[in-house]
Write an enzyme that holds these catalytic residues in place. Structure first.
Site, mmCIF file in Angstrom:
data_model
loop_
_atom_site.group_PDB
_atom_site.id
_atom_site.type_symbol
_atom_site.label_atom_id
_atom_site.label_comp_id
_atom_site.label_asym_id
_atom_site.label_seq_id
_atom_site.Cartn_x
_atom_site.Cartn_y
_atom_site.Cartn_z
ATOM 1 N N ASP A 163 12.396 2.119 89.404
ATOM 2 C CA ASP A 163 12.195 3.397 88.732
ATOM 3 C C ASP A 163 13.205 3.603 87.340
ATOM 4 O O ASP A 163 12.639 4.141 86.580
ATOM 5 C CB ASP A 163 12.647 4.614 89.742
ATOM 6 C CG ASP A 163 11.897 4.881 90.960
ATOM 7 O OD1 ASP A 163 10.681 4.764 90.875
ATOM 8 O OD2 ASP A 163 12.248 5.225 92.131
ATOM 9 N N LYS A 198 13.755 5.657 100.841
ATOM 10 C CA LYS A 198 14.244 5.007 99.519
ATOM 11 C C LYS A 198 15.788 4.519 99.815
ATOM 12 O O LYS A 198 16.160 3.531 99.513
ATOM 13 C CB LYS A 198 14.181 5.743 98.348
ATOM 14 C CG LYS A 198 12.772 5.482 97.627
ATOM 15 C CD LYS A 198 12.976 6.348 96.183
ATOM 16 C CE LYS A 198 11.357 6.265 95.608
ATOM 17 N NZ LYS A 198 11.513 6.770 94.240
#
Ligand code: ATR
Length: 290
Positions: free
Chosen positions: A106, A70
């Site tokens: 997210d 990420k």
């Protein structure tokens, strides 16, 4: 059926075998009628650059990015969305003319999941448990949505301080207050919203919670656990027993996926009904571990 016109998306992770994203996105494609195939791609940490460049060369429409890529993926992108830059992590790549643009779904996924659970942020005193990668997206959401105050409780005070300074700097005010995990008794407020962002309590360690003392849970009226294996974590059980409203992280997973799918397919909306059905698929899939 896959044809020469089918769009391709996928997830890059290492390992990738556990990922529920292929199941979820192929279901969204089927339900929305979008001609799209979603594949798992196992990418070694030392090959992130090749993977992103290769995906672009292969005309791949979009990618999800998860552990451990990420952060690493960020230097290989043509652009980064402001919120993703503030969070310092990207979980969704959207194809543009000159390369991929990185987003973090997210954070809005968490917000949508909290809203769905009836948990509001604006003006609230919040408690963030953890200061790692997942905590950062949560801290951003809480600050952005107007939390009055966020106590960041972490085992390592140093990490809580770094996260707090970063987010406070970004928002130009003191919203986050770093604390050592064991100092939770110093929090005077009640009726707090807590977001549990550590991996403590995750399968197979289902009998663990980051704080065991019942008195801590008396401070909470809402408790969101990012963990979803098991479906009811020990943190949720303790919070429930103290009368708080609780949620696990499964709807966060679902909504981060829906937001990514909608970014890849402008004009397409995943209906509430499809979302509900996708959630049932995820629950069935997790059945053994829940
Ligand atoms: P992630 O990306 O999943 O957030 P991470 O960045 O490694 O993973 O962060 C893990 C978080 O869980 C951290 O807040 C970590 O606390 P430290 O910063 O003190 O390491 C927390 N954590 C993990 N195991 C823990 C445990 N047994 N007790 C308390 N906190 C724990």
């Amino acid at each position: 059926m896959t044809s020469g016109k089918t769009s391709v998306c996928g997830v890059i992770a290492y390992p990738v075998e556990h990922s529920m994203s292929p199941m979820m996105h192929n279901f969204f494609a089927e339900q929305t009628g979008v001609d799209l195939n979603y594949m798992p791609f196992k990418v070694k940490p030392e090959q992130v650059k090749e993977a992103v460049e290769g995906a672009f060369a292969l005309n791949i429409l979009g990618l999800n990015v998860t552990v451990p890529h990420k952060q690493a993926v960020m230097e290989h992108l043509a652009a980064i969305d402001d919120a993703a830059a503030a969070i310092g992590a990207v979980n969704t790549l959207v194809r543009q003319e000159n390369g991929y643009k990185g987003y973090n779904t997210d954070a809005p996924g968490l917000l949508r999941a909290m809203t769905e659970a009836g948990m509001t942020v604006k003006g609230r005193t919040c408690i963030l448990l953890g200061a790692g990668g997942a905590a950062k997206a949560a801290a951003y959401v809480l600050a952005k949505e107007g939390a009055a105050k966020v106590y960041v409780l972490n085992r390592s005070l140093e990490r809580a301080k770094i996260l707090s300074e970063e987010i406070n700097g970004r928002f130009g005010k003191e919203i986050l207050f770093p604390m050592k995990l064991e100092d939770w008794r110093e929090i005077p407020e009640k009726g707090c919203l807590a977001v549990q962002s550590t991996s403590v309590g995750m399968h197979p360690h289902v009998d663990e919670a980051v704080i065991e003392d019942e008195a801590f849970y008396e401070k909470l009226s809402d408790a969101f656990d990012i963990v979803y294996t098991p479906m009811e974590t020990r943190f949720m059980k303790l919070a429930s027993a103290a009368g708080a409203r609780v949620s696990n992280g499964l709807s966060m997973l679902l909504y981060q996926g829906i937001i990514a799918f909608e970014l890849w397919n402008p004009g397409v909306t995943v209906s509430e009904e499809t979302a509900e059905r996708a959630k049932k698929l995820l629950i069935d899939f997790l059945g053994g571990k829940a």
